[in-house]
Design a protein around this motif. Structure first.
Motif, PDB file in Angstrom:
ATOM      1  N   GLN A  83      -0.261  -3.573   9.935  1.00 44.50           N
ATOM      2  CA  GLN A  83       0.326  -2.658   8.973  1.00 44.50           C
ATOM      3  C   GLN A  83      -0.743  -2.154   8.023  1.00 44.50           C
ATOM      4  O   GLN A  83      -1.575  -2.889   7.525  1.00 44.50           O
ATOM      5  CB  GLN A  83       1.420  -3.378   8.185  1.00 44.50           C
ATOM      6  CG  GLN A  83       2.160  -2.460   7.216  1.00 44.50           C
ATOM      7  CD  GLN A  83       3.249  -3.191   6.478  1.00 44.50           C
ATOM      8  OE1 GLN A  83       3.401  -4.394   6.675  1.00 44.50           O
ATOM      9  NE2 GLN A  83       4.003  -2.480   5.670  1.00 44.50           N
ATOM     10  N   THR A  84      -0.740  -0.850   7.789  1.00 44.96           N
ATOM     11  CA  THR A  84      -1.645  -0.222   6.837  1.00 44.96           C
ATOM     12  C   THR A  84      -0.876   0.086   5.574  1.00 44.96           C
ATOM     13  O   THR A  84       0.238   0.618   5.623  1.00 44.96           O
ATOM     14  CB  THR A  84      -2.249   1.060   7.436  1.00 44.96           C
ATOM     15  OG1 THR A  84      -2.946   0.732   8.626  1.00 44.96           O
ATOM     16  CG2 THR A  84      -3.213   1.710   6.454  1.00 44.96           C
ATOM     17  N   ALA A  85      -1.451  -0.240   4.416  1.00 41.98           N
ATOM     18  CA  ALA A  85      -0.749  -0.078   3.148  1.00 41.98           C
ATOM     19  C   ALA A  85      -1.697   0.482   2.103  1.00 41.98           C
ATOM     20  O   ALA A  85      -2.925   0.414   2.243  1.00 41.98           O
ATOM     21  CB  ALA A  85      -0.166  -1.396   2.677  1.00 41.98           C
ATOM     22  N   THR A  86      -1.116   1.044   1.081  1.00 47.02           N
ATOM     23  CA  THR A  86      -1.868   1.572  -0.062  1.00 47.02           C
ATOM     24  C   THR A  86      -1.593   0.683  -1.271  1.00 47.02           C
ATOM     25  O   THR A  86      -0.445   0.367  -1.583  1.00 47.02           O
ATOM     26  CB  THR A  86      -1.463   3.019  -0.368  1.00 47.02           C
ATOM     27  OG1 THR A  86      -1.710   3.829   0.785  1.00 47.02           O
ATOM     28  CG2 THR A  86      -2.259   3.563  -1.557  1.00 47.02           C
ATOM     29  N   LEU A  87      -2.676   0.301  -1.956  1.00 46.67           N
ATOM     30  CA  LEU A  87      -2.570  -0.623  -3.086  1.00 46.67           C
ATOM     31  C   LEU A  87      -3.128   0.052  -4.326  1.00 46.67           C
ATOM     32  O   LEU A  87      -4.219   0.641  -4.299  1.00 46.67           O
ATOM     33  CB  LEU A  87      -3.349  -1.912  -2.791  1.00 46.67           C
ATOM     34  CG  LEU A  87      -3.260  -3.025  -3.828  1.00 46.67           C
ATOM     35  CD1 LEU A  87      -1.823  -3.499  -3.977  1.00 46.67           C
ATOM     36  CD2 LEU A  87      -4.157  -4.193  -3.423  1.00 46.67           C
ATOM     37  N   SER A  88      -2.352  -0.018  -5.418  1.00 50.76           N
ATOM     38  CA  SER A  88      -2.768   0.570  -6.688  1.00 50.76           C
ATOM     39  C   SER A  88      -2.724  -0.509  -7.770  1.00 50.76           C
ATOM     40  O   SER A  88      -1.814  -1.340  -7.794  1.00 50.76           O
ATOM     41  CB  SER A  88      -1.839   1.732  -7.093  1.00 50.76           C
ATOM     42  OG  SER A  88      -1.861   2.743  -6.105  1.00 50.76           O
ATOM     43  N   THR A  89      -3.692  -0.481  -8.667  1.00 52.55           N
ATOM     44  CA  THR A  89      -3.744  -1.426  -9.793  1.00 52.55           C
ATOM     45  C   THR A  89      -3.467  -0.685 -11.083  1.00 52.55           C
ATOM     46  O   THR A  89      -3.815   0.493 -11.244  1.00 52.55           O
ATOM     47  CB  THR A  89      -5.118  -2.113  -9.879  1.00 52.55           C
ATOM     48  OG1 THR A  89      -6.133  -1.114 -10.023  1.00 52.55           O
ATOM     49  CG2 THR A  89      -5.391  -2.925  -8.641  1.00 52.55           C
ATOM     50  N   GLY A  90      -2.838  -1.380 -12.012  1.00 49.30           N
ATOM     51  CA  GLY A  90      -2.524  -0.797 -13.298  1.00 49.30           C
ATOM     52  C   GLY A  90      -3.636  -1.006 -14.300  1.00 49.30           C
ATOM     53  O   GLY A  90      -4.755  -1.424 -13.974  1.00 49.30           O
ATOM     54  N   GLU A  91      -3.310  -0.757 -15.565  1.00 44.75           N
ATOM     55  CA  GLU A  91      -4.295  -0.906 -16.638  1.00 44.75           C
ATOM     56  C   GLU A  91      -4.601  -2.381 -16.865  1.00 44.75           C
ATOM     57  O   GLU A  91      -3.694  -3.215 -16.921  1.00 44.75           O
ATOM     58  CB  GLU A  91      -3.758  -0.274 -17.915  1.00 44.75           C
ATOM     59  CG  GLU A  91      -4.774  -0.259 -19.051  1.00 44.75           C
ATOM     60  CD  GLU A  91      -4.221   0.434 -20.281  1.00 44.75           C
ATOM     61  OE1 GLU A  91      -4.963   0.532 -21.281  1.00 44.75           O
ATOM     62  OE2 GLU A  91      -3.044   0.866 -20.224  1.00 44.75           O
ATOM     63  N   ASN A  92      -5.909  -2.726 -16.988  1.00 46.87           N
ATOM     64  CA  ASN A  92      -6.397  -4.089 -17.240  1.00 46.87           C
ATOM     65  C   ASN A  92      -5.980  -5.068 -16.154  1.00 46.87           C
ATOM     66  O   ASN A  92      -5.912  -6.271 -16.395  1.00 46.87           O
ATOM     67  CB  ASN A  92      -5.888  -4.608 -18.594  1.00 46.87           C
ATOM     68  CG  ASN A  92      -6.380  -3.776 -19.755  1.00 46.87           C
ATOM     69  OD1 ASN A  92      -7.502  -3.265 -19.722  1.00 46.87           O
ATOM     70  ND2 ASN A  92      -5.537  -3.607 -20.764  1.00 46.87           N
ATOM     71  N   THR A  93      -5.705  -4.573 -14.950  1.00 44.89           N
ATOM     72  CA  THR A  93      -5.264  -5.429 -13.857  1.00 44.89           C
ATOM     73  C   THR A  93      -6.291  -5.384 -12.736  1.00 44.89           C
ATOM     74  O   THR A  93      -6.763  -4.316 -12.354  1.00 44.89           O
ATOM     75  CB  THR A  93      -3.895  -4.986 -13.330  1.00 44.89           C
ATOM     76  OG1 THR A  93      -2.964  -4.999 -14.411  1.00 44.89           O
ATOM     77  CG2 THR A  93      -3.406  -5.937 -12.246  1.00 44.89           C
TER      78      THR A  93
END
Length: 838
Positions: free
Chosen positions: A27-37
């Motif tokens: 499985q291919t996925a997209t990962l996003s991080t938030g502020e200060n994470t």
């Protein structure tokens, strides 16, 4: 090279195709991080055939780790179908709180967790102000565990603090326990480790900002009726931070009391203050202070706070402060019961009795209740205390260790310690006795280990809270001893009992005290092996101090002297008996020496000091004294000091250097004085070829009219008129080393003094010979100046102005011819003689 290029060209397309097929299967996925994470995907098995791949700019990059910085988007995939078996996920959020009150939705971080993966969620909370972080565990609470233990549901909380220079662990916890709230000063790091085997919907805690607490942390514990909880000091099993403070706050249910029992602890090496535990009970203004070795409170009514304070630790050898303890809540209307397990013990007897008479207190074993009970080894017994205050009870333990022959004697380095089941009992330990019975013709050897021993003399204190008595078979006492001394071994030529006695209520002592070994017999009655330490004075006393040694007994101390040191033995107190048989003896002998350095009997005085530079024996023996007379007893002090050879050499070199400097200084002064003497003004010149005279001598009787003593041979005009103004072109410096001829009148021969006449009435003209006559003329501060000393005459000419003034003053006072100079008394007398002769 061409062959390698062909192989790569042929194989590479197939590798890419296989990789694409694998990626399509995964499985291919997209990962996003938030502020200060920050999110880190890391392989637990880097060598495994499973990677995390990132496609960027149509380039596929695979590795064993992927790290996403704050506010970063990545499309990723794994190169294996079950990546959760190989990778772990770490999600960290850093928050800086600036408001007076702060609350965070910890679910926000939980929502980023990867299903099926082992996740670690980390909250880093920092403050811009002096505040405390309050962690509330939402009613379910936490249960503290040791770092080596694991939680049954694989959900583990770890709390760390940044208060010290290094991160310090507050503790590791599992869900569902009595710990309800934790306050950490100046921020903390909270981590939650989750196993992918169990889904977690709630993190189990919330965070808020509270007022400063001015200590490392505060752990709040809610006790349930009849429950118990085990707790650990911060950073356990390592040391609690240096010179730090923390506390536990216990909520005790109604109609319940609480008891505190220390299960295990270690003590630090302190430079300042000392480690301590302090109790503050609700409703009481004063606090109760305890040391780690004290008996802790066993019947606390109401809520209370327990505070742990560390000392200022020794930086060179800090040791460590660690504490494991248990707090139990029990209904005061119910009975206290304990199980005492002595099944694995041999030869032991336990007696529990009342120290203070309480008619309501009953100690029961089964149905039998009485004020005192005795338990024996080989059994497990349930003991019930009815209406008893456990602190008012006392426990005495006796254990026999021995054998009858060497073939059946396994006693070698056997530890003497308190049985664990007795150490956990809340009854204070009054005494613990080990009765050591060795085979015939043997010696009992006691090794106290690292603590060593020192004599417990009258007026001293044992800071450990207990001391030992060594008692022989005839009930006579060999001596009393404390830990932390210089005696590292004791050999006794008889059976002995080691009695541990508590000072106060010191019952929670778990460490072994001695190792005992049975060896072949020795010739002396007692041998003590002593290893003195630098800067510490060790006191040695004869057995049975201060009563005196037993008749015809002996004792020896084997004292070690480290290289580069020496030991000074000082005899402080000694009494000698009147012997009826044999003699008393005090001797010192080096281990490598043939002769004794010191040997004294009862009729000889002991020296004040004796210094030894090698390992030596200090031996003492008693005679059979007369009845009702003084006993034989000696107290001495052993002090280890550095050798003075180097110091003496330095002092000698320094002294010699000082002497050489002084001698050199004297030589320089002598040379300067001699040089000054050479430059001193000459008063006369001796010429052995003519009649000579010395100015001021009484033989110089010629009048000034008849001699030329007042006529200068040569006067330097520059010196004479140096003070007058000079004309242009005239030099200001006198002529030096220039010969100027004498232009005055010169006779045929040098002047000869006339014959001397007697000053009496007689007119005889014979000269006085060998008669001293003082100079009667005017004498100034300086001797007359010789005209032949050119260097001295220059000074005389400079002073000529003053001389001329004095001369004029004398002429004014003397009548007569103005051209004549005044004559001295001797010259006047000669003139009178001439007139009379005419």
């Amino acid at each position: 090279m061409d062959l390698l290029s062909r192989i790569c060209t042929a194989v590479l397309p197939w590798i890419l195709v296989a990789q694409v097929i694998v990626i399509k299967e995964c499985q291919t996925a997209t990962l996003s991080t938030g502020e200060n994470t920050t999110i880190t995907i890391k392989s637990s098995f880097p060598k495994a055939n499973c990677s995390v791949c990132v496609l960027k700019d149509k380039q596929l990059t695979c590795s064993s780790e992927l790290r996403l910085q704050p506010r970063e988007n990545r499309t990723y995939s794994f190169s294996c179908p079950e990546p959760h078996k190989f990778f772990t996920i770490e999600i960290s959020k850093n928050t800086v709180c600036i408001s007076n009150f702060y609350s965070t939705e910890v679910k926000e971080l939980l929502s980023l967790a990867f299903p099926k993966f082992n996740n670690t969620l980390i909250w880093d909370i920092n403050f811009s102000e002096n505040k405390a972080l309050v962690l509330d565990f939402l009613g379910s609470g936490l249960r503290q565990i040791k770092p080596s233990e694991s939680c049954p549901d694989h959900l583990t909380y770890s709390i760390l603090t940044y208060l010290t220079a290094e991160i310090q662990s507050i503790g590791t916890f599992c869900r569902r326990g009595p710990v309800s709230k934790i306050q950490v000063d100046k921020g903390a790091r909270v981590s939650l480790q989750m196993s992918g085997k169990e889904e977690v919907d709630e993190p189990g805690f919330s965070m808020a900002i509270g007022p400063p607490i001015k200590k490392c942390c505060i752990i709040e514990v809610k006790l349930l009726p009849g429950s118990s909880v085990n707790l650990l000091s911060p950073n356990y099993p390592l040391s609690f931070s240096d010179d730090d403070l923390m506390s536990w706050m216990f909520t005790v249910p109604e109609n319940n009391k609480a008891s505190v029992l220390f299960l295990n602890y270690t003590q630090p090496n302190c430079n300042k203050k000392s480690e301590r535990v302090e109790y503050a009970v609700a409703g009481y203004q004063s606090t109760i202070g305890k040391s780690l070795t004290d008996q802790q409170p066993s019947s606390i009514r109401g809520n209370f706070e327990m505070q742990l304070e560390n000392c200022k630790m020794d930086k060179s050898d800090p040791g460590k402060l660690s504490l494991e303890f248990r707090v139990e809540a029990f209904n005061e209307s119910q009975q206290n019961h304990f199980w005492i397990d002595l099944q694995k013990e041999k030869g032991i007897n336990v007696t529990i009795k009342q120290k203070k008479v309480n008619p309501n207190c009953q100690i029961c074993v089964g149905a039998a209740c009485q004020p005192e009970i005795t338990l024996q080894s080989g059994k497990k017994t349930k003991v019930i205390f009815k209406d008893c205050n456990l602190e008012e009870l006392g426990m005495a333990v006796t254990k026999d260790i021995g054998c009858y022959n060497w073939e059946e004697c396994p006693v070698k380095e056997m530890p003497l310690e308190v049985p664990i089941s007795l150490a956990k009992l809340h009854v204070p330990l009054e005494s613990l006795t080990w009765q050591l019975r060795a085979p015939t013709a043997s010696t009992v050897v006691l090794s106290p280990g690292k603590a060593k021993l020192k004599y417990f003399l009258p007026g001293d204190k044992c800071r450990e809270g207990f001391y030992y008595r060594l008692v022989e078979e005839d009930e006579s006492e060999l001596g009393k001893f404390c830990p932390q001394g210089s005696i590292e071994k004791v050999q006794i030529h008889s059976n002995i009992s080691v009695v541990l006695l508590a000072i106060g209520n010191h019952s929670q002592i778990l460490e072994p005290f001695f190792n005992v070994t049975f060896e072949k017999e020795i010739t002396e009655s007692y041998i003590f092996t002593v290893s003195p330490e630098l800067g510490v004075m060790s006191y040695l006393v004869t057995p049975k101090w201060p009563e005196g040694m037993a008749p015809l007994s002996s004792v020896s101390w084997k004292v070690s002297v480290p290289p580069g040191h020496m030991v000074q033995v000082s005899f402080l107190n000694a009494t000698q008996p009147e012997c009826r048989q044999s003699h008393t003896s005090v001797s010192i002998k080096g281990q490598s020496s043939v002769e004794e350095e010191l040997s004294r009997r009862e009729d000889e005085l002991l020296p004040e000091h004796q210094t030894m530079t090698e390992d030596f024996w200090l031996n003492m023996s008693n005679c059979k004294p007369e009845a009702t007379k003084k006993t034989f007893k000696v107290m001495c002090r052993v002090t280890l000091i550095e050798k003075q050879d180097d110091l003496i050499m330095k002092i000698a070199i320094g002294t010699l250097s000082a002497v050489l400097v002084i001698v050199a200084f004297i030589v320089i002064i002598s040379c300067v004085m001699k040089k000054k003497k050479k430059k001193k003004i000459q008063t006369s010149i001796y010429n052995p070829n003519v009649n000579t005279f010395f100015p001021g001598h009484p033989l110089f009787s010629k009048g000034r009219r008849d001699n030329d003593s007042h006529v200068y041979a040569d006067i330097d005009e520059t010196m004479m008129y140096g003070q007058l103004p000079r004309g242009p072109g005239m030099t200001l410096l006198p002529e030096v080393d220039v010969y100027r001829p004498f232009e005055g009148p010169v006779g045929d021969r040098p002047p000869t003094p006339p014959p001397l006449f007697n000053r009496g009435k007689s007119k005889a003209v014979g000269p006085e010979v060998d008669v001293y006559r003082p100079f009667l003329g005017p004498v100034g501060d300086e001797p007359p100046i010789s005209i032949f000393n050119r260097e001295a005459s220059m000074q005389a000419v400079v002073d000529s102005k003053l001389y001329t003034f004095q001369q004029n003053e004398q002429e004014a006072e003397t009548p007569g011819n103005e051209d004549e100079l005044p004559l001295p008394p001797a010259d006047e007398e000669m003139e009178q003689n001439k007139e009379e002769s005419k």
